[in-house]
Enzyme design. Sequence first.
Site, mmCIF file in Angstrom:
data_model
loop_
_atom_site.group_PDB
_atom_site.id
_atom_site.type_symbol
_atom_site.label_atom_id
_atom_site.label_comp_id
_atom_site.label_asym_id
_atom_site.label_seq_id
_atom_site.Cartn_x
_atom_site.Cartn_y
_atom_site.Cartn_z
ATOM 1 N N PRO A 1 -3.767 -11.754 10.525
ATOM 2 C CA PRO A 1 -4.238 -11.456 11.881
ATOM 3 C C PRO A 1 -4.414 -9.951 12.053
ATOM 4 O O PRO A 1 -3.637 -9.166 11.487
ATOM 5 C CB PRO A 1 -3.125 -11.986 12.787
ATOM 6 C CG PRO A 1 -1.965 -12.271 11.909
ATOM 7 C CD PRO A 1 -2.441 -12.378 10.499
ATOM 8 N N LYS B 1 -14.429 1.394 14.490
ATOM 9 C CA LYS B 1 -13.177 0.629 14.672
ATOM 10 C C LYS B 1 -12.704 0.670 16.120
ATOM 11 O O LYS B 1 -12.175 -0.309 16.626
ATOM 12 C CB LYS B 1 -12.071 1.176 13.757
ATOM 13 C CG LYS B 1 -12.198 0.671 12.334
ATOM 14 C CD LYS B 1 -11.058 1.113 11.438
ATOM 15 C CE LYS B 1 -11.364 0.683 10.005
ATOM 16 N NZ LYS B 1 -10.474 1.232 9.010
ATOM 17 N N LYS C 1 8.538 -17.890 -10.257
ATOM 18 C CA LYS C 1 7.851 -16.771 -10.925
ATOM 19 C C LYS C 1 6.654 -17.299 -11.732
ATOM 20 O O LYS C 1 6.823 -18.260 -12.511
ATOM 21 C CB LYS C 1 8.855 -16.069 -11.848
ATOM 22 C CG LYS C 1 8.289 -14.845 -12.497
ATOM 23 C CD LYS C 1 9.301 -14.208 -13.435
ATOM 24 C CE LYS C 1 8.621 -13.138 -14.251
ATOM 25 N NZ LYS C 1 9.410 -12.737 -15.399
ATOM 26 N N ASN D 1 0.857 -1.198 0.000
ATOM 27 C CA ASN D 1 0.000 0.000 0.000
ATOM 28 C C ASN D 1 0.892 1.246 0.000
ATOM 29 O O ASN D 1 2.111 1.139 -0.029
ATOM 30 C CB ASN D 1 -0.946 -0.018 1.212
ATOM 31 C CG ASN D 1 -0.178 -0.080 2.511
ATOM 32 O OD1 ASN D 1 0.555 0.843 2.857
ATOM 33 N ND2 ASN D 1 -0.307 -1.182 3.237
ATOM 34 N N PHE E 1 -4.920 3.645 14.417
ATOM 35 C CA PHE E 1 -5.173 4.663 13.403
ATOM 36 C C PHE E 1 -6.295 4.137 12.521
ATOM 37 O O PHE E 1 -6.413 2.927 12.331
ATOM 38 C CB PHE E 1 -3.918 4.909 12.547
ATOM 39 C CG PHE E 1 -3.021 5.968 13.111
ATOM 40 C CD1 PHE E 1 -2.255 5.714 14.235
ATOM 41 C CD2 PHE E 1 -2.939 7.225 12.522
ATOM 42 C CE1 PHE E 1 -1.428 6.683 14.779
ATOM 43 C CE2 PHE E 1 -2.115 8.216 13.044
ATOM 44 C CZ PHE E 1 -1.363 7.941 14.177
ATOM 45 N N ASP F 1 -4.587 -6.375 5.175
ATOM 46 C CA ASP F 1 -5.621 -7.212 5.793
ATOM 47 C C ASP F 1 -5.581 -8.635 5.227
ATOM 48 O O ASP F 1 -6.051 -9.566 5.867
ATOM 49 C CB ASP F 1 -7.012 -6.597 5.536
ATOM 50 C CG ASP F 1 -7.219 -5.343 6.386
ATOM 51 O OD1 ASP F 1 -6.843 -5.370 7.573
ATOM 52 O OD2 ASP F 1 -7.708 -4.328 5.850
ATOM 53 N N LYS G 1 -12.445 -3.049 17.608
ATOM 54 C CA LYS G 1 -11.104 -3.573 17.922
ATOM 55 C C LYS G 1 -10.794 -3.471 19.416
ATOM 56 O O LYS G 1 -9.731 -3.882 19.842
ATOM 57 C CB LYS G 1 -10.045 -2.825 17.102
ATOM 58 C CG LYS G 1 -10.175 -3.076 15.582
ATOM 59 C CD LYS G 1 -9.045 -2.436 14.807
ATOM 60 C CE LYS G 1 -9.258 -2.537 13.294
ATOM 61 N NZ LYS G 1 -8.161 -3.209 12.612
ATOM 62 N N ILE H 1 -3.553 -7.326 14.152
ATOM 63 C CA ILE H 1 -2.542 -7.262 15.220
ATOM 64 C C ILE H 1 -3.045 -6.450 16.401
ATOM 65 O O ILE H 1 -2.987 -6.880 17.558
ATOM 66 C CB ILE H 1 -1.220 -6.668 14.677
ATOM 67 C CG1 ILE H 1 -0.750 -7.468 13.449
ATOM 68 C CG2 ILE H 1 -0.155 -6.669 15.762
ATOM 69 C CD1 ILE H 1 0.424 -6.849 12.703
HETATM 70 O O1 PMT Z 1 2.963 6.196 6.459
HETATM 71 P P1 PMT Z 1 2.429 7.523 5.947
HETATM 72 O O2 PMT Z 1 2.646 7.718 4.464
HETATM 73 O O3 PMT Z 1 2.916 8.697 6.760
HETATM 74 O O4 PMT Z 1 0.829 7.491 6.108
HETATM 75 C C1 PMT Z 1 0.277 7.461 7.393
HETATM 76 C C2 PMT Z 1 -0.919 6.498 7.495
HETATM 77 C C3 PMT Z 1 -2.068 7.029 6.643
HETATM 78 C C4 PMT Z 1 -0.524 5.098 7.012
HETATM 79 C C5 PMT Z 1 -1.311 6.416 9.018
HETATM 80 O O5 PMT Z 1 -1.640 7.693 9.475
HETATM 81 C C6 PMT Z 1 -2.481 5.452 9.214
HETATM 82 O O6 PMT Z 1 -3.638 5.775 9.071
HETATM 83 N N1 PMT Z 1 -2.155 4.179 9.585
HETATM 84 C C7 PMT Z 1 -3.123 3.088 9.746
HETATM 85 C C8 PMT Z 1 -3.483 2.557 8.383
HETATM 86 C C9 PMT Z 1 -4.469 1.409 8.474
HETATM 87 O O7 PMT Z 1 -4.086 0.281 8.279
HETATM 88 O O8 PMT Z 1 -5.677 1.752 8.837
HETATM 89 P P2 PMT Z 1 -6.908 0.691 9.014
HETATM 90 O O9 PMT Z 1 -8.074 1.563 9.195
HETATM 91 O O10 PMT Z 1 -6.905 -0.257 7.893
HETATM 92 O O11 PMT Z 1 -6.534 -0.090 10.330
HETATM 93 C C10 PMT Z 1 -6.986 0.299 11.624
HETATM 94 C C11 PMT Z 1 -5.960 -0.048 12.681
HETATM 95 O O12 PMT Z 1 -5.775 -1.474 12.732
HETATM 96 C C12 PMT Z 1 -4.586 0.535 12.445
HETATM 97 O O13 PMT Z 1 -4.079 0.939 13.691
HETATM 98 C C13 PMT Z 1 -3.770 -0.639 11.885
HETATM 99 O O14 PMT Z 1 -2.385 -0.537 12.216
HETATM 100 C C14 PMT Z 1 -4.415 -1.812 12.603
HETATM 101 N N2 PMT Z 1 -4.358 -3.091 11.847
HETATM 102 C C15 PMT Z 1 -4.973 -3.209 10.650
HETATM 103 C C16 PMT Z 1 -4.941 -4.425 10.002
HETATM 104 C C17 PMT Z 1 -4.270 -5.516 10.602
HETATM 105 N N3 PMT Z 1 -4.216 -6.688 9.994
HETATM 106 N N4 PMT Z 1 -3.671 -5.364 11.769
HETATM 107 C C18 PMT Z 1 -3.684 -4.165 12.420
HETATM 108 O O15 PMT Z 1 -3.112 -4.042 13.512
#
Ligand code: PMT
Length: 406
Positions: free
Chosen positions: A312, A344, A296, A217, A330, A286, A348, A314
């Site tokens: 998972p 969320k 390949k 991403n 985030f 995800d 979570k 996390i």
């Molecule tokens: O890195 P930059 O270019 O500075 O950009 C910053 C950012 C936009 C990446 C950052 O500010 C941000 O939003 N990070 C979280 C991105 C994200 O995965 O968001 P989400 O809404 O999909 O996930 C929600 C939360 O679950 C996040 O805290 C994520 O770390 C966590 N997560 C998600 C999926 C997963 N499998 N495990 C997780 O722990």
Amino acid sequence: MNNAKNAMKNLSNKHILVGVTGGIAAYKSVELVRRLREHGAEVQVVMTEGAKAFVTPLTFQAVSGQPVHGDLLDPTAEAGMGHIELARWADLVVVVPASANFMARFAHGMADDLLTTLCLATTARVVLAPAMNQQMWQHSATQSNAALLQQRGVTLWGPASGSQACGEVGPGRLLEVPDLLEHIANSFNTGLLAGIKMLITAGPTIEAIDPVRYFTNRSSGKMGYALAQAAAEAGAIVTLISGPTHLTPPAVHHFVAVTSALDMHQAVLDALPGQDIYVGAAAVADYRCENIAPHKLKKSDKDISLTLVRNPDIIAEVAKHSPHIYTVGFAAQTEDLDAQAKAKLVAKGLDMIAANVVGEGKGFQVDHNTLSVYWQGGQHTLPTMAKYPLACQLIQLIARNYETKR
Ligand code: PMT
């Protein structure tokens, strides 16, 4: 001595705006700019008209390596680094020397030149190092301007006392450059999270398809690295777990580089014991490929499908199995920011969530961001600013709410 040396590391990559006003001590700010750059800071200089009578802009241009700014209504500057851009760019604004005239204009909110205007427009900390004749400093007008500015959150360093360029003796001397340098470096140490153990994830994850292909991403790691830096400066013992980025890691206690979501998951589990706060700024995939092709994938005439399986979650796992850890997630959303973030937070089981809009030049990769922060029974919006000062403000919110929970 060692502490002072360590504090100098805080200057690395900091955006420091040095304002120079008209006074004989202006020549000392040339040395200050040079020393700030030696310690890795990026410096932009803004001069008042009065300052130009003492030192030429060319001198500051040479030592800062940047064009010097001076005109509020310069059409060329507005296209590049205009006052709002400069105000947003700065992590710290330090006016060295600050004359009585400048202090009077700033205290009365007069935005009549570039320096006063950006001091009013910035969300960064503003510090003045006054230097003037001792009678001028002790005059009740200057004293009440100084008091008014301090009441409004402006910091004053100095003045020192001693013999002055005008031949008089008394308070009004600019602090010496090494002292100013140390003050600037220390100003980034807030001590808000002294001794707290904080685990931060940052950057993207990379999910392999075959030995040469993958999906990922747009996360650059900037937001997570800025948080790690701000947390370390607040005294936290920081472990930073990062997906692949092009960034130099900040000076943290422990740095772990990972590639995939599964790697990040394992690294988090390994680092988790003993942590107090977990911040998930990483953009974790995800899904991953159910099977990574050992060779390949060959091109054929047929379409192919990849089966993706869930990775998972996390942060949700940390929140569920380690409820004593304060969890900050985030939420990266392209629409419906507030509702999705609140959902969320609950789904979570987090203590706090910082929501940002991503896509179309927002959130990912760029240097600025805006955050809507939610926790049980509270909400706060952090306006658009560079990711480092934004991180400092988020760290303040986390520290306050963590203390309340504890
Ligand atoms: O890195 P930059 O270019 O500075 O950009 C910053 C950012 C936009 C990446 C950052 O500010 C941000 O939003 N990070 C979280 C991105 C994200 O995965 O968001 P989400 O809404 O999909 O996930 C929600 C939360 O679950 C996040 O805290 C994520 O770390 C966590 N997560 C998600 C999926 C997963 N499998 N495990 C997780 O722990």
